[in-house]
Design a protein around this motif. Structure first.
Motif, mmCIF file in Angstrom:
data_model
loop_
_atom_site.group_PDB
_atom_site.id
_atom_site.type_symbol
_atom_site.label_atom_id
_atom_site.label_comp_id
_atom_site.label_asym_id
_atom_site.label_seq_id
_atom_site.Cartn_x
_atom_site.Cartn_y
_atom_site.Cartn_z
ATOM 1 N N CYS A 130 1.813 60.818 29.246
ATOM 2 C CA CYS A 130 0.661 59.954 29.555
ATOM 3 C C CYS A 130 0.848 59.220 30.871
ATOM 4 C CB CYS A 130 0.429 58.955 28.436
ATOM 5 S SG CYS A 130 -0.190 59.763 26.972
ATOM 6 N N ALA B 118 -8.713 67.812 19.913
ATOM 7 C CA ALA B 118 -7.463 68.251 19.266
ATOM 8 C C ALA B 118 -7.548 69.742 18.978
ATOM 9 C CB ALA B 118 -7.238 67.471 17.977
ATOM 10 N N ASN C 136 -5.930 60.412 16.521
ATOM 11 C CA ASN C 136 -7.102 59.531 16.648
ATOM 12 C C ASN C 136 -8.219 59.886 15.676
ATOM 13 O OD1 ASN C 136 -5.925 57.985 18.561
ATOM 14 N ND2 ASN C 136 -7.330 58.477 20.226
ATOM 15 N N LEU D 74 -6.294 63.536 28.950
ATOM 16 C CA LEU D 74 -5.544 62.279 28.876
ATOM 17 C C LEU D 74 -5.979 61.335 29.997
ATOM 18 C CD1 LEU D 74 -1.903 63.659 28.288
ATOM 19 C CD2 LEU D 74 -3.450 62.716 26.579
ATOM 20 N N PHE E 149 -4.367 55.713 22.226
ATOM 21 C CA PHE E 149 -4.060 56.635 21.130
ATOM 22 C C PHE E 149 -3.366 55.856 20.029
ATOM 23 C CE2 PHE E 149 -4.189 59.477 24.814
ATOM 24 C CZ PHE E 149 -5.107 60.409 24.345
ATOM 25 N N SER E 150 -3.818 56.113 18.790
ATOM 26 C CA SER E 150 -3.198 55.305 17.728
ATOM 27 C C SER E 150 -1.743 55.690 17.489
ATOM 28 C CB SER E 150 -4.009 55.353 16.427
ATOM 29 O OG SER E 150 -4.463 56.634 16.194
ATOM 30 N N TRP E 151 -1.355 56.896 17.867
ATOM 31 C CA TRP E 151 0.054 57.270 17.707
ATOM 32 C C TRP E 151 0.891 56.933 18.943
ATOM 33 C CZ3 TRP E 151 -0.584 62.783 15.114
ATOM 34 C CH2 TRP E 151 -0.971 62.591 13.776
ATOM 35 N N LEU E 152 0.341 56.133 19.804
ATOM 36 C CA LEU E 152 1.072 55.775 21.025
ATOM 37 C C LEU E 152 1.130 54.250 21.156
ATOM 38 C CD1 LEU E 152 2.145 57.867 23.096
ATOM 39 C CD2 LEU E 152 0.275 57.172 24.568
ATOM 40 N N SER F 188 -12.382 63.383 19.106
ATOM 41 C CA SER F 188 -10.956 63.660 18.880
ATOM 42 C C SER F 188 -10.767 64.978 18.141
ATOM 43 C CB SER F 188 -10.304 62.541 18.082
ATOM 44 O OG SER F 188 -10.525 61.308 18.712
ATOM 45 N N ALA G 141 -6.256 55.793 28.367
ATOM 46 C CA ALA G 141 -6.806 56.181 27.064
ATOM 47 C C ALA G 141 -5.939 55.594 25.954
ATOM 48 C CB ALA G 141 -6.829 57.704 26.943
ATOM 49 N N LEU H 155 -1.750 63.917 20.000
ATOM 50 C CA LEU H 155 -2.238 62.551 20.220
ATOM 51 C C LEU H 155 -3.708 62.433 19.812
ATOM 52 C CD1 LEU H 155 -0.558 61.489 23.587
ATOM 53 C CD2 LEU H 155 0.039 60.800 21.257
ATOM 54 N N HIS H 156 -4.490 63.464 20.170
ATOM 55 C CA HIS H 156 -5.908 63.423 19.781
ATOM 56 C C HIS H 156 -6.061 63.566 18.270
ATOM 57 C CE1 HIS H 156 -7.843 63.105 23.678
ATOM 58 N NE2 HIS H 156 -6.843 63.846 24.155
#
Ligand code: ATP
Ligand code: MG
Length: 725
Positions: A242, A334, A308, A255, A261-264, A330, A259, A304-305
Motif C-alpha cells: 500500500c 476482490a 472489506n 489501491l 481497509f479493515s484488515w489493514l 469490494s 484507501a 484486502l478488498h
C-alpha cells in the motif's frame, strides 16, 4: 579442572567481591568490577538475584553478551551497536586461536560451531537454538549468525568462484527480508515480530564453504491475515504494497492512495515504501521475477478488498445475507483481483453446501451473518497460508544445494519462546509444548548426559537436581491419554461439546498428572498446565474448533476455479492430490488436526537436533518498552525463571568445563611427555606404573591411561615454569 579467567583485570571497585567464587577472589585479588564478570558460573552464590545483578551491571556498561556455562545470554541493546557486528569483528573472532577467550559474543558461538563442523577428527553437524520471548532478539541473533557465516564460510579468492559464492550467500541472506515481509508483523511486544517458527540449515561442503541452505517453517499465525488484535497490525507485506506501489500499480491493484481497509489497521507508520523495494529486490535475487511478484501483490490486494466485504444480516433465514451497499465494490474488485467470477465468490461465502445421505446429496444452506464472516476470513487464511508455504518452497529451491555438494550443516532455530497471557489457547499450547520439548532436549544434552557421564567415569561429583519435564510432556502429548489426544478425540468424534465438558474430560482423565494444576479460581472453562517455566491457564472455549481448523471443502473448490495464474498453481485441480481440506468421510486418511501436524513437525525437528551438537543462546529483553539503557529487574527476572538459567549455571559451574577424549588428549599433549620424562615409577610414585592395566586389557582408553597420567603430571610443572618466566 581448569579455571580459565578470560583475561579479567582486577579493577578498583570491590563491589563484585561478594559475588565471586572464593577461589577466583583469591586469583583476582578480590577486586573486580561486577560488569567484567563475563561468565555467570563465576558469581557466588548462583542465585536469581546475583545473576540478575551481574547482567544488569553488564547491560548498563553496554556489555550485551554473557556466558552462562554452555549457554550464551544475549541482552537486547535496543539501540544500534554497529561496531559490535562489523565484518572486521567477525574476522577477529574467526581468526582468534581461542575465540572463547575473547569477550562473549554471538560470534564466539558462530565460530565454535564452525570449528566443530570443520573438525577433521570427528566432524559433526551443529545446531544453535536461539530462544527468548517476543522482542528479545531471536531473529536479530539468527540474522547476525547468518551474516557471520556468509563472511567466514564464503568461497575464497578466485574471481569467478567468489562471484558464485556471493550469489549463494547473498541469496541465503535475501531469504530474510522476504520471509520477514510475509511472516512478520508489528505486535504489542515487537514491531517486527516473527509470526512463525523457523529452522534454517546452512549447508557446507568439504572445504567448509557455504554452498546452500534449507528452510523449514512452523505454525504460521495465519489468523492474523483476517484478524488483528487492537493496536497490532497485519503482516508487513500488506503495508509495504500500500505504501510502496507505483501509481501504475495502484491502478492495477485498485489501491488508491489513502484507501481504508479493515484488515489493514494502524497504517500510520512510515518507512514501508523503502521496505517494499527491499522485499522486491530480495525476491528478484531469489528467482521470483517481476511478473510473478506482481501477481502475488495483486492477489494480496484482492485479500484486502475481500476483507472489506461486510454483510448485512438477512431477515429471512432462507435467504442469503447480502453485502452492504458500500461493500459491493469490494466484492467486484476482490473477485477480479483473485480471478474469480463475482457471483461464484459471493455465493461461496454466503451459502454452505452440505452433503448428506447415502447418495451424498447436496443441500445448500444460507449462512447467518457471522458464518459469512468466518467463511470470508477462512478464504483469506487459506490463500495466505498456501502462498506462504509456496514462497518457502521457492526460497528453498533457490538456495538449497544439491545433495552431493554439501556434507555438513549448521542449523539455526528461531522459534517463539514460552508464552503465558491472560487468555491462552491452542497457539500457546503448541508453542509451550515446543518449548517443553526443546527444554527436554537441552536437559538431556547438557545436564543429564553430563551427570551420567561423570557417574560412569567415577568422577567425584555432587549431583544437581534438575527438573525433569517428562511428566509435563506426558501430560501434553503422552500416550494413550494426554491433552493432545483428548482434543484430537473431540475433533474425530465431531460431537457438539461445550468448553466446560472439555475441561471436565481433561481434568478427569488426567487427574493423576503432577503437572495438571489445581483449577479452583477459574470462571471460564480452562485447565492449568504446570510448565517448567511456570503454570499456564489454557481456556477450553474454541480449542477443539481451532484444532480442526475447518476449511469448508467448497472454498478450496472455489479457488480451484480461479483464472489467476498464481492461484491456479496454489490450488491445482489434480483430483489425486489429497489435501487437508478434504471433507471427512470422503477420504480414508484421517484428517490431520493442527496439533497432530505440529507434533509431527516438532518430532522431525527434534530428530534433526538430536543428530547435531547443540548450542544455546538465550535472548533476554531488558524491558518491554524497547528502550535502550533500561533494565527492568522484574521483567528480566521472569525471563530468567522461564528459561531455567540458574539451574543451567549450577550445572555448568559444578561441571568440568573441558572434556577431551583420551585419544585427542594424548595426541595433543604427548609432546610434553618427551620434554619431561618421568623419573620415578616405583612403588612410592604417585603415578601408576607403565604398562597395560589388568582390568581392561583391550580397551583403548585403558591403554592410554598411563600416558595420560604421565602428561597430567608434567602439565603443572610446565605451567609453573611459564608463570615464573
Ligand atoms: P519475536 O518472537 O516477536 O519474533 P524476536 O525475539 O525475534 O521476537 P527480534 O525481532 O529479533 O525479536 O528483536 C526485536 C528488536 O530488538 C529488533 O527489531 C531490533 O530493533 C532490536 N534488537 C534485537 N537485538 C538487537 C541487537 N543485538 N542490536 C540492536 N538491536 C537489537
Ligand atoms: Mg523473531
Amino acid at each position: 579442572m581448569s579455571h580459565c579467567v578470560n583475561g579479567h583485570n582486577p579493577g578498583s571497585d570491590g563491589q563484585a567481591r561478594e559475588y565471586l567464587r572464593e577461589d577466583l577472589q583469591e586469583f583476582l585479588g578480590g577486586e573486580v568490577l561486577l560488569y567484567k564478570l563475563d561468565d555467570l558460573t563465576r558469581v557466588n552464590p548462583v542465585t536469581l538475584e546475583t545473576v540478575l545483578r551481574c547482567l544488569q551491571a553488564r547491560y548498563m556498561a553496554d556489555t550485551f553478551y554473557t556466558n552462562a556455562g554452555c549457554t550464551l545470554v544475549a541482552l537486547n541493546p535496543f539501540k544500534p551497536v554497529p561496531q559490535l557486528y562489523s565484518p572486521e569483528l567477525m574476522r577477529e573472532y574467526h581468526a582468534a586461536p581461542q575465540p572463547q577467550k575473547l569477550k562473549p559474543h554471538v560470534f564466539t558461538v558462530g565460530e565454535q560451531t564452525y570449528r566443530n563442523v570443520k573438525s577433521l577428527i570427528e566432524p559433526v553437524n551443529q545446531s544453535i537454538v536461539v530462544s527468548g520471548e517476543s522482542g528479545a532478539g531471536k531473529t536479530w541473533t539468527s540474522r547476525c549468525l547468518m551474516k557471520f557465516y556468509a563472511v567466514v564460510a564464503a568461497s575464497p579468492a578466485s574471481w569467478e568462484s567468489h562471484k558464485i559464492a556471493e550469489r549463494i550467500e547473498q541469496r541465503i541472506l535475501n531469504s530474510n527480508p522476504v520471509m520477514e515481509a510475509f511472516g512478520n508483523a508489528c505486535t504489542l511486544r515487537n514491531n517486527n515480530s516473527s509470526r512463525f517458527g523457523k529452522f534454517i540449515q546452512l549447508q557446507l561442503n568439504r572445504a567448509q564453504q557455504m554452498t546452500g541452505a534449507a528452510v523449514q517453517t512452523y505454525l504460521l499465525e495465519k489468523t492474523r491475515v483476517a484478524c488483528q488484535a487492537s493496536s497490532e497490525r497485519n503482516f508487513h507485506i500488506f503495508y509495504q504494497i500500500c505504501k510502496g506501489a507505483s501509481e501504475d500499480e495502484r491502478l492495477q491493484w485498485h489501491l488508491p492512495e489513502g484507501a481504508a481497509f479493515s484488515w489493514l489497521p494502524n497504517p500510520e507508520r512510515s518507512l514501508e515504501e523503502d521496505c517494499f523495494e527491499v522485499t522486491r529486490e530480495a525476491m528478484l535475487h531469489l528467482g521470483i521475477d517481476t511478473p510473478t511478484q506482481n501477481n502475488i501483490f495483486k492477489v494480496l490486494a484482492g485479500l484486502l478488498h475481500l476483507g472489506n466485504i461486510q454483510f448485512a444480516a438477512s431477515e429471512d433465514e432462507a435467504q442469503p445475507c447480502q453485502p452492504m451497499d458500500d461493500a459491493k465494490y469490494s466484492v467486484r474488485t476482490a473477485a477480479s483481483l483473485l480471478g474469480l467470477p463475482e457471483d461464484v465468490l459471493l455465493e461461496m461465502v454466503q451459502i454452505r453446501t452440505i452433503r448428506a445421505g447415502r447418495q451424498q446429496q447436496v443441500f445448500r444452506k444460507p449462512c447467518p451473518r457471522a458464518e459469512c464472516d468466518t467463511r470470508r476470513d477462512c478464504l483469506a487464511k487459506l490463500i495466505y497460508a498456501r502462498l506462504f508455504d509456496w514462497l518457502v518452497s521457492v526460497i528453498n529451491s533457490s538456495i538449497c544445494a544439491d545433495t552431493d555438494s554439501w556434507t555438513t550443516f549448521i542449523g539455526l532455530l528461531d522459534v517463539y519462546g514460552f508464552e503465558s497471557f491472560p487468555d491462552n489457547s491452542l497457539e500457546q499450547l503448541c508453542i509451550n509444548y515446543a518449548n517443553e520439548k526443546l527444554q527436554q532436549h537441552f536437559v538431556a544434552h547438557y545436564l543429564r548426559a553430563q551427570q551420567e557421564e561423570y557417574a560412569v567415569e567415577g568422577l567425584e561429583w555432587s549431583f544437581v537436581n534438575y527438573q525433569d519435564n517428562q511428566p509435563c510432556l506426558d501430560l501434553i502429548e503422552g500416550s494413550p491419554i494426554s491433552i493432545c489426544s483428548l482434543i484430537n478425540e473431540e475433533c474425530r468424534l465431531n460431537r457438539p461439546s461445550s468448553a466446560a465438558q472439555l475441561q471436565t474430560r481433561i481434568e478427569t482423565a488426567l487427574a493423576g498428572s503432577p503437572c495438571l494444576g489445581h483449577n479452583k479460581l477459574s470462571r471460564e472453562p480452562s485447565f492449568i498446565v504446570v510448565h517448567y517455566a511456570g503454570p499456564v491457564r489454557y481456556h477450553t472455549a474454541g480449542l477443539v474448533e481451532k484444532n480442526k481448523d475447518p476449511i469448508p471443502p467448497e472454498l478450496t473448490r472455489l479457488l480451484q476455479q480461479s483464472q489467476d495464474p498464481l492461484l491456479m498453481g496454489l490450488f491445482p485441480t489434480n483430483p489425486k492430490e489429497k489435501t487437508q481440506e478434504e471433507p471427512p468421510g470422503q477420504s480414508r486418511a484421517p484428517v490431520l488436526t493442527v496439533v497432530s501436524r505440529f507434533k509431527a513437525s516438532l518430532e522431525q525437528l527434534l530428530q534433526v537436533l538430536h543428530s547435531t551438537t547443540p548450542h544455546y543462546i538465550r535472548c533476554i529483553k531488558p524491558n518491554s518498552q524497547g528502550q535502550a539503557q533500561t533494565f527492568l529487574q522484574e521483567e528480566v527476572l521472569s525471563q530468567l525463571e522461564a528459561c531455567g538459567l540458574v539451574e543451567t549455571i549450577h550445572i555448568s559451574a559444578a561441571g568440568f568445563p573441558i572434556r577431551v577424549s583420551h585419544r585427542n588428549f594424548v595426541e595433543r599433549y604427548k609432546l610434553l611427555r618427551r620434554l619431561h620424562p618421568r623419573t620415578s615409577s616405583g612403588p612410592d610414585s604417585p603415578y601408576p606404573a607403565k604398562g597395560l592395566p589388568e582390568r581392561c586389557p583391550h580397551s583403548e582408553e585403558a591403554m592410554l591411561e598411563p600416558l595420560i597420567q604421565d602428561i597430567l603430571h608434567t602439565l603443572p610443572v610446565l605451567t609453573q615454569a611459564a608463570a615464573i618466566t
